[in-house]
Design a protein around this motif. Sequence first.
Motif, PDB file in Angstrom:
ATOM      1  N   VAL A  53      46.057 -25.810   4.605  1.00  0.00           N
ATOM      2  CA  VAL A  53      45.589 -24.429   4.436  1.00  0.00           C
ATOM      3  C   VAL A  53      46.770 -23.504   4.162  1.00  0.00           C
ATOM      4  O   VAL A  53      46.696 -22.587   3.336  1.00  0.00           O
ATOM      5  N   MET A  56      47.814 -23.305   0.478  1.00  0.00           N
ATOM      6  CA  MET A  56      46.805 -22.935  -0.510  1.00  0.00           C
ATOM      7  C   MET A  56      46.916 -21.469  -0.906  1.00  0.00           C
ATOM      8  O   MET A  56      47.235 -20.609  -0.090  1.00  0.00           O
ATOM      9  N   THR A  57      46.621 -21.204  -2.181  1.00  0.00           N
ATOM     10  CA  THR A  57      46.508 -19.830  -2.653  1.00  0.00           C
ATOM     11  C   THR A  57      45.164 -19.269  -2.218  1.00  0.00           C
ATOM     12  O   THR A  57      44.259 -20.013  -1.814  1.00  0.00           O
ATOM     13  N   VAL A  58      45.001 -17.958  -2.329  1.00  0.00           N
ATOM     14  CA  VAL A  58      43.716 -17.346  -1.996  1.00  0.00           C
ATOM     15  C   VAL A  58      42.616 -17.912  -2.879  1.00  0.00           C
ATOM     16  O   VAL A  58      41.507 -18.218  -2.412  1.00  0.00           O
ATOM     17  N   GLU A  60      42.445 -20.846  -4.261  1.00  0.00           N
ATOM     18  CA  GLU A  60      42.140 -22.217  -3.841  1.00  0.00           C
ATOM     19  C   GLU A  60      41.343 -22.231  -2.541  1.00  0.00           C
ATOM     20  O   GLU A  60      40.436 -23.058  -2.360  1.00  0.00           O
ATOM     21  N   LYS A  61      41.652 -21.307  -1.631  1.00  0.00           N
ATOM     22  CA  LYS A  61      40.879 -21.214  -0.394  1.00  0.00           C
ATOM     23  C   LYS A  61      39.425 -20.836  -0.689  1.00  0.00           C
ATOM     24  O   LYS A  61      38.486 -21.470  -0.184  1.00  0.00           O
ATOM     25  N   GLN A  64      37.390 -23.689  -2.036  1.00  0.00           N
ATOM     26  CA  GLN A  64      36.887 -24.673  -1.087  1.00  0.00           C
ATOM     27  C   GLN A  64      35.553 -24.247  -0.479  1.00  0.00           C
ATOM     28  O   GLN A  64      34.785 -25.080  -0.002  1.00  0.00           O
ATOM     29  N   GLU A  92      39.736 -25.071  -7.536  1.00  0.00           N
ATOM     30  CA  GLU A  92      39.006 -23.933  -6.994  1.00  0.00           C
ATOM     31  C   GLU A  92      37.527 -24.269  -6.807  1.00  0.00           C
ATOM     32  O   GLU A  92      36.635 -23.497  -7.146  1.00  0.00           O
ATOM     33  N   GLU A 355      41.579 -12.597   7.065  1.00  0.00           N
ATOM     34  CA  GLU A 355      42.236 -13.829   6.649  1.00  0.00           C
ATOM     35  C   GLU A 355      41.979 -14.965   7.627  1.00  0.00           C
ATOM     36  O   GLU A 355      41.795 -16.111   7.216  1.00  0.00           O
ATOM     37  N   LEU A 358      38.577 -16.396   6.862  1.00  0.00           N
ATOM     38  CA  LEU A 358      38.648 -17.181   5.633  1.00  0.00           C
ATOM     39  C   LEU A 358      39.289 -18.535   5.904  1.00  0.00           C
ATOM     40  O   LEU A 358      38.775 -19.580   5.488  1.00  0.00           O
ATOM     41  N   ASP A 359      40.402 -18.538   6.616  1.00  0.00           N
ATOM     42  CA  ASP A 359      41.098 -19.789   6.909  1.00  0.00           C
ATOM     43  C   ASP A 359      40.253 -20.704   7.789  1.00  0.00           C
ATOM     44  O   ASP A 359      40.283 -21.935   7.644  1.00  0.00           O
ATOM     45  N   VAL A 362      37.732 -22.413   5.525  1.00  0.00           N
ATOM     46  CA  VAL A 362      38.399 -23.437   4.729  1.00  0.00           C
ATOM     47  C   VAL A 362      38.700 -24.662   5.587  1.00  0.00           C
ATOM     48  O   VAL A 362      38.479 -25.810   5.167  1.00  0.00           O
TER      49      VAL A 362
END
Length: 747
Positions: A53, A56-58, A60-61, A64, A92, A355, A358-359, A362
């Motif tokens: 995680v 990963m870029t935003v 890419e997150k 997922q 993505e 964030e 979001l994480d 993911v």
Amino acid sequence: MGDGGVGRRTFLAAMTGSGAAATAAADPAADPAAAETADGAAGGPEAEIRALVGRMTVAEKLGQLQQLAWTGATGPGGSQTASAEQAARKGELGSVLNIFGARHSNALQRIAVEESRLGIPLVFGLDVIHGFWTTFPIPLAQAASFDPEVARVDGEVSAKEARSNGIHWTFSPMMDVTHEPRWGRIAESCGEDPCLTSAFAAAKTRGYQGGDLAAKDRVAACAKHFVAYGGAEGGRDYNTVDVSESRLRNLYLPPFKAALDAGCATVMASFNTLSGIPAHANSHTLTEILKEDWEFDGVVVSDWNGVGELLPHGFAADGADAGRIALTAGVDMEMVSTHLADHGAELLASGRIKEDRLDDAVARVLRLKYALGLFAQPYVEEAEAVPGPTPQTRKAAREVAARSMVLLKNEGEVLPIGPGKAVAVVGPFADSRDMQGTWAGPGGEKFPPVTVLHGMRDGAGRGARVTYGVGATKAADVVVVVVGEGAKLSGEAASRSDLGLPGDQEELIEAVAATGIPFVVVLLNGRPLTVGNWVESASAVLEAWHPGIEGGHAIADVLYGKVNPGGKLPASFPRNVGQVPVHYNHENTGRPYDPKSPGNTYVTGYSDVERTPQFPFGYGLSYTTFEIGTPKASVARIGAGELRRGETFEVEVSVRNVGEVAGDEVVQLYVHDPVASLVQPVRRLRGFERVALGVGEAKVVRFVLGAEDLGFWTNAVDGRFVVEAGRVDLYVGSSSDARSACTIQVD
């Protein structure tokens, strides 16, 4: 998940040993130290997930959290094949649904693993509801077996066929308790009772997942639809649900808890609003109950376009608002609609989503992929793909179908059909292949089922004559009338306002009755039907449901007596549609109906129809006769505090086969709390056991009861379970009308 995080430990245990080395190989920039944790020795999968995680870029997150649909998908959103390939190549995309076939899934997986920056594999999902190639009876039928083992067998066979064909994830089991036969999706449910549904939800989960999600013959299960979807007003699909907190927790939530305690890896949000809040936006259910109280660490996936539907619900202003609301409420993956992927970066930059949330989402998706072993082995062996049903899986489907049938009537012992009898098979479904039911899977079209006519001809003994068509009835000893509703009349978006037999099927039954020849009505249907206009004229009635690929053979097995029917109704059959909802586990009123005082009109009910259902929950006949004794509790009194500390007691009862053939009886235990601080249902099923008994054979059945069987959830929003002092009545019998009883005292 579950008290003390039992379900959580079960799920994480399945991930131990997932391949961090594969992650490192796919990502040249990966931290070499992470690869050393492949066997969980230096941090385990959770450390790998956190590290991944962090790289990963935003975009890419957010990718997922996106699930797109493959070619052939229908409904809002349409096909997203090209978008899926492009997103997979950019890293993505998290998941694709409705793609299957080892070659097809491998091709798309190679794009994600070999062409994207981080090489994160995709997870492929499909609605494998009651079979992949080998179609088993619909879930409602399986529940009629009152034997959770049939659901486990279905799940195990389905998982093996699906996983070998590139599927990792099934959107099943559905565990929506419902009192609405008008609702088409009752076919996918286990009916009207949470105890029965809970047992089948856990068994189906174990069948799909086994002990290791990474195994080549297992798939991740999905508990759906969270929550109270079965309470739709008027039985109209997708409709409003308005329930109290106590009903939510006592009726609708228990099957989900049972599935998660069995290790269910994912949960799907439901389409309905719940007391004014759309399920996809309901933080109380998705976060407070599911993720916090139950400690669920798996994936919450939206239903098809469920996030997008926050707009027509009138709950979100636009797509960005819909994405924000769903993610914040607890949805981790968006199916088909793309609001999080489209607006997530902007939402994050503006602080409208956090964030850490979001994480967390993911990480949940990656956790599922680790559990499935996709980092270690993202592809399936194309040479090992199961191409279709085998003799063994057909045998299993045939046995399950026969075990799920319910004998509703048998006057004059017309059944079983004796040797040498001339049989005429008539009716619109006599030689029809429309027997698989809703959501039959890819096997539903590719591998047609055995028809009733075919099954009867195969099952007839030497010298027996089986003819087909109305004209054949004159020379018949017994007529088998096969009627019902087609698969398209039940299932999703297939609610009905009339529960009678469609078309002129009732007229056909009346015409056969007029001949005076004994006749059997075989029902093929996906819901309880109203049979009041013709049931009295029929000699026998067999509820066969939509029985799947071996349905014709299974029906013949029952009609000819090779199998003695032992199924019971998982949902009450109303006398007419005006009675709906009519169910056994209703609450009492201040003016309850008393059959001992039929002249009292000032009681609940209708003036133009009897107050009882045509056939009650738990009802079903046999070709033999059983006697169930008086139940005995192992204690006369027990303390409420003892129950809350985990103490249990037993209720035992004897059952004997007093008939002339071997058979199965389903012994059912019901509980009633007659005086409580919250009005309780007149009965609640709290135990059942299907018992096979030879002629004259007897068995003592024992049920273990504890706090969850005698207590209930109150209306406290934060969830409060109580066990109150007072008398508790315990009923044991062969249906929800059981009269044999004993009592205990809770102090």
